[in-house]
Design a protein around this motif. Structure first.
Motif, short mmCIF file in Angstrom:
data_model
loop_
_atom_site.label_atom_id
_atom_site.label_comp_id
_atom_site.label_asym_id
_atom_site.label_seq_id
_atom_site.Cartn_x
_atom_site.Cartn_y
_atom_site.Cartn_z
N ASN A 1 -1.04 41.93 -115.07
CA ASN A 1 0.11 41.68 -115.93
C ASN A 1 -0.22 42.12 -117.35
OD1 ASN A 1 -1.44 39.63 -117.09
ND2 ASN A 1 -0.59 38.07 -115.72
N GLU A 2 0.69 41.90 -118.26
CA GLU A 2 0.51 42.37 -119.63
C GLU A 2 -0.66 41.67 -120.33
OE1 GLU A 2 1.12 45.09 -122.41
OE2 GLU A 2 2.26 44.99 -120.55
N ALA A 3 -0.83 40.38 -120.06
CA ALA A 3 -1.95 39.64 -120.68
C ALA A 3 -3.29 40.20 -120.20
CB ALA A 3 -1.84 38.15 -120.36
N ASP A 4 -3.38 40.50 -118.90
CA ASP A 4 -4.61 41.10 -118.36
C ASP A 4 -4.87 42.46 -119.00
OD1 ASP A 4 -4.88 38.93 -116.63
OD2 ASP A 4 -3.89 39.96 -114.96
N ARG A 5 -3.82 43.23 -119.15
CA ARG A 5 -3.94 44.56 -119.76
C ARG A 5 -4.46 44.45 -121.21
NH1 ARG A 5 -2.08 49.14 -117.98
NH2 ARG A 5 -0.62 48.15 -116.56
N ASP A 6 -3.98 43.44 -121.93
CA ASP A 6 -4.45 43.23 -123.31
C ASP A 6 -5.93 42.89 -123.34
OD1 ASP A 6 -1.89 43.72 -124.26
OD2 ASP A 6 -1.39 41.59 -124.49
N VAL A 7 -6.37 42.03 -122.42
CA VAL A 7 -7.79 41.66 -122.35
C VAL A 7 -8.62 42.89 -122.03
CG1 VAL A 7 -9.51 40.36 -121.04
CG2 VAL A 7 -7.39 39.25 -121.77
N LEU A 8 -8.18 43.67 -121.04
CA LEU A 8 -8.92 44.87 -120.67
C LEU A 8 -8.98 45.88 -121.82
CD1 LEU A 8 -7.70 45.40 -117.00
CD2 LEU A 8 -9.98 44.69 -117.76
N GLU A 9 -7.91 45.98 -122.56
CA GLU A 9 -7.89 46.90 -123.71
C GLU A 9 -8.88 46.44 -124.78
OE1 GLU A 9 -7.04 50.14 -126.02
OE2 GLU A 9 -6.53 49.78 -123.93
N ARG A 10 -8.96 45.14 -125.04
CA ARG A 10 -9.93 44.63 -126.01
C ARG A 10 -11.35 44.88 -125.56
NH1 ARG A 10 -8.70 38.79 -126.73
NH2 ARG A 10 -7.07 39.07 -125.21
N VAL A 11 -11.62 44.66 -124.27
CA VAL A 11 -12.95 44.92 -123.72
C VAL A 11 -13.27 46.41 -123.82
CG1 VAL A 11 -14.34 44.92 -121.60
CG2 VAL A 11 -12.96 42.93 -122.19
N ARG A 12 -12.30 47.25 -123.49
CA ARG A 12 -12.49 48.71 -123.56
C ARG A 12 -12.90 49.14 -124.96
NH1 ARG A 12 -10.29 53.29 -125.11
NH2 ARG A 12 -8.52 52.29 -126.11
N LEU A 13 -12.19 48.63 -125.96
CA LEU A 13 -12.51 48.99 -127.34
C LEU A 13 -13.86 48.42 -127.78
CD1 LEU A 13 -8.98 48.47 -128.94
CD2 LEU A 13 -10.12 50.64 -128.43
N GLN A 14 -14.12 47.18 -127.42
CA GLN A 14 -15.37 46.52 -127.81
C GLN A 14 -16.59 47.22 -127.21
OE1 GLN A 14 -16.08 42.67 -126.02
NE2 GLN A 14 -16.95 41.91 -127.93
N GLN A 15 -16.48 47.66 -125.97
CA GLN A 15 -17.61 48.27 -125.27
C GLN A 15 -17.64 49.79 -125.41
OE1 GLN A 15 -20.08 46.47 -124.03
NE2 GLN A 15 -18.95 44.69 -124.76
N GLY A 16 -16.64 50.38 -126.04
CA GLY A 16 -16.60 51.82 -126.23
C GLY A 16 -16.35 52.58 -124.94
N LEU A 17 -15.52 52.03 -124.08
CA LEU A 17 -15.22 52.66 -122.79
C LEU A 17 -13.98 53.53 -122.89
CD1 LEU A 17 -15.89 49.47 -120.65
CD2 LEU A 17 -17.44 51.41 -120.99
N ASP A 18 -13.84 54.44 -121.93
CA ASP A 18 -12.73 55.39 -121.98
C ASP A 18 -11.45 54.88 -121.31
OD1 ASP A 18 -14.27 57.28 -123.32
OD2 ASP A 18 -15.04 58.12 -121.44
N THR A 19 -11.57 54.08 -120.25
CA THR A 19 -10.39 53.68 -119.49
C THR A 19 -10.37 52.17 -119.24
OG1 THR A 19 -11.45 53.94 -117.33
CG2 THR A 19 -10.37 55.90 -118.27
N LEU A 20 -9.20 51.67 -118.87
CA LEU A 20 -9.08 50.26 -118.50
C LEU A 20 -9.84 49.99 -117.20
CD1 LEU A 20 -5.34 49.46 -119.29
CD2 LEU A 20 -7.36 48.99 -120.67
N GLU A 21 -9.91 50.97 -116.32
CA GLU A 21 -10.66 50.81 -115.07
C GLU A 21 -12.14 50.59 -115.37
OE1 GLU A 21 -8.44 53.29 -115.60
OE2 GLU A 21 -6.86 52.69 -114.19
N GLN A 22 -12.67 51.32 -116.33
CA GLN A 22 -14.07 51.12 -116.72
C GLN A 22 -14.27 49.74 -117.32
OE1 GLN A 22 -14.68 54.43 -119.35
NE2 GLN A 22 -15.58 55.70 -117.73
N ALA A 23 -13.30 49.26 -118.08
CA ALA A 23 -13.39 47.92 -118.66
C ALA A 23 -13.39 46.86 -117.56
CB ALA A 23 -12.23 47.69 -119.62
N ALA A 24 -12.53 47.03 -116.56
CA ALA A 24 -12.50 46.08 -115.44
C ALA A 24 -13.83 46.10 -114.70
CB ALA A 24 -11.35 46.42 -114.50
N GLU A 25 -14.37 47.28 -114.46
CA GLU A 25 -15.67 47.40 -113.78
C GLU A 25 -16.77 46.75 -114.60
OE1 GLU A 25 -18.69 50.92 -112.30
OE2 GLU A 25 -16.56 51.38 -112.52
#
Length: 63
Positions: A9-33
């Protein structure tokens, strides 16, 4: 490794986006992994007591 599709959902997507930016990842899939792997590491650490290294023991090694 098989691919797994997870509906988020949108809340999950926001969390993944924050993790992506914090960890310097390229995609939301990488953030989930990254989140999944870090959770697995913490779970193993809590079971074994601390971060333990695993070594291959050759067959016939003295006990």
């Amino acid at each position: 490794m098989p691919e797994l599709q997870i509906a988020i959902n949108e809340a999950d997507r926001d969390v993944l986006e924050r993790v992506r930016l914090q960890q310097g990842l390229d995609t939301l899939e990488q953030a989930a992994e990254w989140l999944i792997k870090s959770r697995l590491r913490r779970s193993v650490r809590s079971i074994t007591g601390r971060g333990r290294a695993l070594y291959v023991v050759p067959r016939g090694a003295p006990k």
